[in-house]
Scaffold this motif. Structure first.
Motif, PDB file in Angstrom:
ATOM      1  N   ALA A  81      33.612  27.927  -4.857  1.00 20.89           N
ATOM      2  CA  ALA A  81      33.907  27.307  -3.799  1.00 20.89           C
ATOM      3  C   ALA A  81      34.589  28.097  -2.944  1.00 20.89           C
ATOM      4  O   ALA A  81      35.612  27.864  -1.855  1.00 20.89           O
ATOM      5  CB  ALA A  81      35.239  26.729  -4.954  1.00 20.89           C
ATOM      6  N   TYR A  82      34.329  29.531  -3.423  1.00 21.41           N
ATOM      7  CA  TYR A  82      35.735  30.471  -2.109  1.00 21.41           C
ATOM      8  C   TYR A  82      34.726  31.881  -1.063  1.00 21.41           C
ATOM      9  O   TYR A  82      35.086  31.961  -0.338  1.00 21.41           O
ATOM     10  CB  TYR A  82      36.550  31.231  -2.502  1.00 21.41           C
ATOM     11  N   ARG A  83      33.661  31.842  -2.281  1.00 20.59           N
ATOM     12  CA  ARG A  83      32.762  33.162  -1.505  1.00 20.59           C
ATOM     13  C   ARG A  83      31.287  32.706  -1.147  1.00 20.59           C
ATOM     14  O   ARG A  83      30.828  32.428  -2.054  1.00 20.59           O
ATOM     15  CB  ARG A  83      33.103  34.659  -2.497  1.00 20.59           C
ATOM     16  N   GLY A  84      31.011  33.789  -0.690  1.00 19.71           N
ATOM     17  CA  GLY A  84      29.568  34.262  -0.516  1.00 19.71           C
ATOM     18  C   GLY A  84      29.030  32.459   0.637  1.00 19.71           C
ATOM     19  O   GLY A  84      29.324  31.779   0.856  1.00 19.71           O
ATOM     20  N   ASP A  85      28.173  32.560   0.652  1.00 12.84           N
ATOM     21  CA  ASP A  85      27.305  31.139   1.475  1.00 12.84           C
ATOM     22  C   ASP A  85      26.829  29.947   1.206  1.00 12.84           C
ATOM     23  O   ASP A  85      27.872  29.462   1.404  1.00 12.84           O
ATOM     24  CB  ASP A  85      25.586  31.675   2.047  1.00 12.84           C
ATOM     25  N   ALA A  86      27.469  29.903  -0.401  1.00 12.31           N
ATOM     26  CA  ALA A  86      27.542  28.774  -1.428  1.00 12.31           C
ATOM     27  C   ALA A  86      28.834  28.314  -0.893  1.00 12.31           C
ATOM     28  O   ALA A  86      28.610  27.114  -1.103  1.00 12.31           O
ATOM     29  CB  ALA A  86      27.080  29.083  -2.807  1.00 12.31           C
ATOM     30  N   SER A  87      29.487  29.042  -0.718  1.00 15.61           N
ATOM     31  CA  SER A  87      31.055  28.204  -0.871  1.00 15.61           C
ATOM     32  C   SER A  87      30.762  27.670   0.341  1.00 15.61           C
ATOM     33  O   SER A  87      32.010  26.744   1.110  1.00 15.61           O
ATOM     34  CB  SER A  87      32.116  29.349  -0.770  1.00 15.61           C
ATOM     35  N   ARG A  88      30.389  27.395   1.688  1.00 11.04           N
ATOM     36  CA  ARG A  88      30.686  27.393   2.975  1.00 11.04           C
ATOM     37  C   ARG A  88      29.337  25.510   3.385  1.00 11.04           C
ATOM     38  O   ARG A  88      29.712  25.299   3.658  1.00 11.04           O
ATOM     39  CB  ARG A  88      29.731  27.839   3.626  1.00 11.04           C
ATOM     40  N   ALA A  89      29.286  24.921   1.482  1.00 18.76           N
ATOM     41  CA  ALA A  89      28.802  23.607   1.390  1.00 18.76           C
ATOM     42  C   ALA A  89      30.053  22.779   1.307  1.00 18.76           C
ATOM     43  O   ALA A  89      30.393  22.199   1.730  1.00 18.76           O
ATOM     44  CB  ALA A  89      28.269  23.423   0.232  1.00 18.76           C
ATOM     45  N   GLY A  90      31.082  23.535   1.377  1.00 18.66           N
ATOM     46  CA  GLY A  90      32.976  22.751   1.125  1.00 18.66           C
ATOM     47  C   GLY A  90      33.397  22.874   2.084  1.00 18.66           C
ATOM     48  O   GLY A  90      33.156  24.359   3.175  1.00 18.66           O
ATOM     49  N   TRP A  91      34.483  22.707   2.397  1.00 20.65           N
ATOM     50  CA  TRP A  91      35.249  23.280   3.333  1.00 20.65           C
ATOM     51  C   TRP A  91      36.588  24.011   3.208  1.00 20.65           C
ATOM     52  O   TRP A  91      37.745  24.150   3.462  1.00 20.65           O
ATOM     53  CB  TRP A  91      36.468  21.939   3.767  1.00 20.65           C
ATOM     54  N   THR A  92      37.051  25.019   1.550  1.00 16.71           N
ATOM     55  CA  THR A  92      37.629  25.575   0.605  1.00 16.71           C
ATOM     56  C   THR A  92      37.219  27.057   1.069  1.00 16.71           C
ATOM     57  O   THR A  92      37.804  27.987   0.285  1.00 16.71           O
ATOM     58  CB  THR A  92      38.416  25.094  -0.776  1.00 16.71           C
ATOM     59  N   THR A  93      36.034  27.464   2.000  1.00 20.54           N
ATOM     60  CA  THR A  93      35.839  28.490   1.631  1.00 20.54           C
ATOM     61  C   THR A  93      36.490  29.654   2.488  1.00 20.54           C
ATOM     62  O   THR A  93      37.688  29.524   3.236  1.00 20.54           O
ATOM     63  CB  THR A  93      34.395  28.584   2.326  1.00 20.54           C
ATOM     64  N   GLU A  94      36.806  30.863   1.705  1.00 20.42           N
ATOM     65  CA  GLU A  94      37.018  32.515   2.070  1.00 20.42           C
ATOM     66  C   GLU A  94      35.927  33.194   3.081  1.00 20.42           C
ATOM     67  O   GLU A  94      36.362  34.169   3.073  1.00 20.42           O
ATOM     68  CB  GLU A  94      38.309  32.547   1.422  1.00 20.42           C
ATOM     69  N   ALA A  95      35.126  32.905   2.792  1.00 16.63           N
ATOM     70  CA  ALA A  95      34.220  33.653   3.277  1.00 16.63           C
ATOM     71  C   ALA A  95      34.175  34.256   4.976  1.00 16.63           C
ATOM     72  O   ALA A  95      34.048  35.375   4.991  1.00 16.63           O
ATOM     73  CB  ALA A  95      32.632  32.482   3.539  1.00 16.63           C
ATOM     74  N   ASP A  96      34.998  33.481   5.342  1.00 20.83           N
ATOM     75  CA  ASP A  96      35.589  34.221   7.030  1.00 20.83           C
ATOM     76  C   ASP A  96      36.506  35.583   6.781  1.00 20.83           C
ATOM     77  O   ASP A  96      37.124  36.063   7.791  1.00 20.83           O
ATOM     78  CB  ASP A  96      35.487  33.460   7.574  1.00 20.83           C
ATOM     79  N   ILE A  97      36.980  34.807   5.939  1.00 16.99           N
ATOM     80  CA  ILE A  97      38.209  35.987   5.764  1.00 16.99           C
ATOM     81  C   ILE A  97      38.557  37.385   4.972  1.00 16.99           C
ATOM     82  O   ILE A  97      38.800  38.128   4.267  1.00 16.99           O
ATOM     83  CB  ILE A  97      39.842  35.557   5.350  1.00 16.99           C
ATOM     84  N   LEU A  98      37.480  36.627   3.881  1.00 16.56           N
ATOM     85  CA  LEU A  98      37.632  38.113   3.023  1.00 16.56           C
ATOM     86  C   LEU A  98      36.657  38.016   2.111  1.00 16.56           C
ATOM     87  O   LEU A  98      35.258  37.712   1.559  1.00 16.56           O
ATOM     88  CB  LEU A  98      38.422  37.184   1.079  1.00 16.56           C
ATOM     89  N   ASP A  99      35.821  39.302   2.114  1.00 15.17           N
ATOM     90  CA  ASP A  99      34.608  39.789   1.005  1.00 15.17           C
ATOM     91  C   ASP A  99      35.487  39.938  -0.324  1.00 15.17           C
ATOM     92  O   ASP A  99      35.886  39.563  -0.575  1.00 15.17           O
ATOM     93  CB  ASP A  99      33.560  40.241   1.800  1.00 15.17           C
ATOM     94  N   GLY A 100      33.850  40.371  -0.898  1.00 20.11           N
ATOM     95  CA  GLY A 100      33.843  40.172  -2.802  1.00 20.11           C
ATOM     96  C   GLY A 100      33.857  38.822  -2.837  1.00 20.11           C
ATOM     97  O   GLY A 100      34.164  38.389  -2.885  1.00 20.11           O
ATOM     98  N   GLN A 101      34.156  40.053  -4.553  1.00 16.54           N
ATOM     99  CA  GLN A 101      34.781  38.604  -5.601  1.00 16.54           C
ATOM    100  C   GLN A 101      36.303  37.621  -4.788  1.00 16.54           C
ATOM    101  O   GLN A 101      36.925  38.317  -4.766  1.00 16.54           O
ATOM    102  CB  GLN A 101      35.042  39.073  -6.619  1.00 16.54           C
ATOM    103  N   ARG A 102      36.414  36.124  -5.808  1.00 13.04           N
ATOM    104  CA  ARG A 102      37.829  35.920  -5.562  1.00 13.04           C
ATOM    105  C   ARG A 102      38.121  35.929  -7.751  1.00 13.04           C
ATOM    106  O   ARG A 102      39.825  35.819  -7.171  1.00 13.04           O
ATOM    107  CB  ARG A 102      37.552  34.353  -5.583  1.00 13.04           C
TER     108      ARG A 102
END
Length: 182
Positions: free
Chosen positions: A32-53
């Motif tokens: 839901a928050y990290r990596g390319d898979a998270s971009r399928a939803g709208w709650t991604t933090e992939a643009d502001i945080l790398d690494g693990q959630r």
């Protein structure tokens, strides 16, 4: 964001997560928050945080917390969402909220948060729900405001020195306390 068509599905069932659920919970939160898979939803933090959630230890601490619980939502027996609830005096803390990315925007999040609020009131008799949100997540904060949460202006610096929460891609991140009377 609530723009997707609601999938044809039954209402979720809820239960407290157990130790056996930890691997699936880690995958759910990460998706839901990290990596390319998270971009399928709208709650991604992939643009502001790398690494693990989160990781297995972080989820285990929530599942085993004596003053808390990890609420797991399932559709037709499949885990699709989760959230942390922690009793903190007259309030409950709401955290680690994740909805499977492909189901985001279909109204499931509203159902989960309503159940979390109901469960916190029923379990602990609390009068408020608290949460923290990264301040640059304006769209997410607006979603919570539509659910009755208010910004307090109370900020906590993002834990830049603790990679368990992610590796920031920018400076100046902070967490803001949001509160809702129950």
């Amino acid at each position: 964001m609530d723009t997707a068509q609601a999938p044809a599905q039954s209402q979720p069932t809820f239960r407290d997560a157990t130790e056996d659920d930890i691997p699936v919970l880690v995958r759910l939160v990460e998706s839901a928050y990290r990596g390319d898979a998270s971009r399928a939803g709208w709650t991604t933090e992939a643009d502001i945080l790398d690494g693990q959630r989160t990781d297995a230890q972080g989820v285990r601490e929530v599942v085993e917390a004596p003053a808390g619980r990890m609420l797991l939502a399932e559709l037709d027996g499949e885990p699709v969402a989760c959230c942390q609830l922690e009793h903190r005096g007259t309030a409950a803390y709401f955290g680690m909220f994740a909805v499977k990315p492909e189901l985001q925007g279909a109204g499931l999040g509203k159902v989960i948060i309503a159940e979390a609020e109901r469960a916190a009131r029923a379990s602990w008799g609390v009068r408020e729900m608290h949460m923290t949100v990264i301040t640059v997540r304006e769209e997410l904060i607006a979603w919570y405001e539509r659910r009755g949460y208010r910004r307090t202006g109370e900020l906590t610096p993002f834990p830049y020195d603790d990679e368990r929460f992610g590796i920031p891609r920018r400076e100046g991140l902070a967490l803001e306390l949001l509160v809702k009377e129950l």
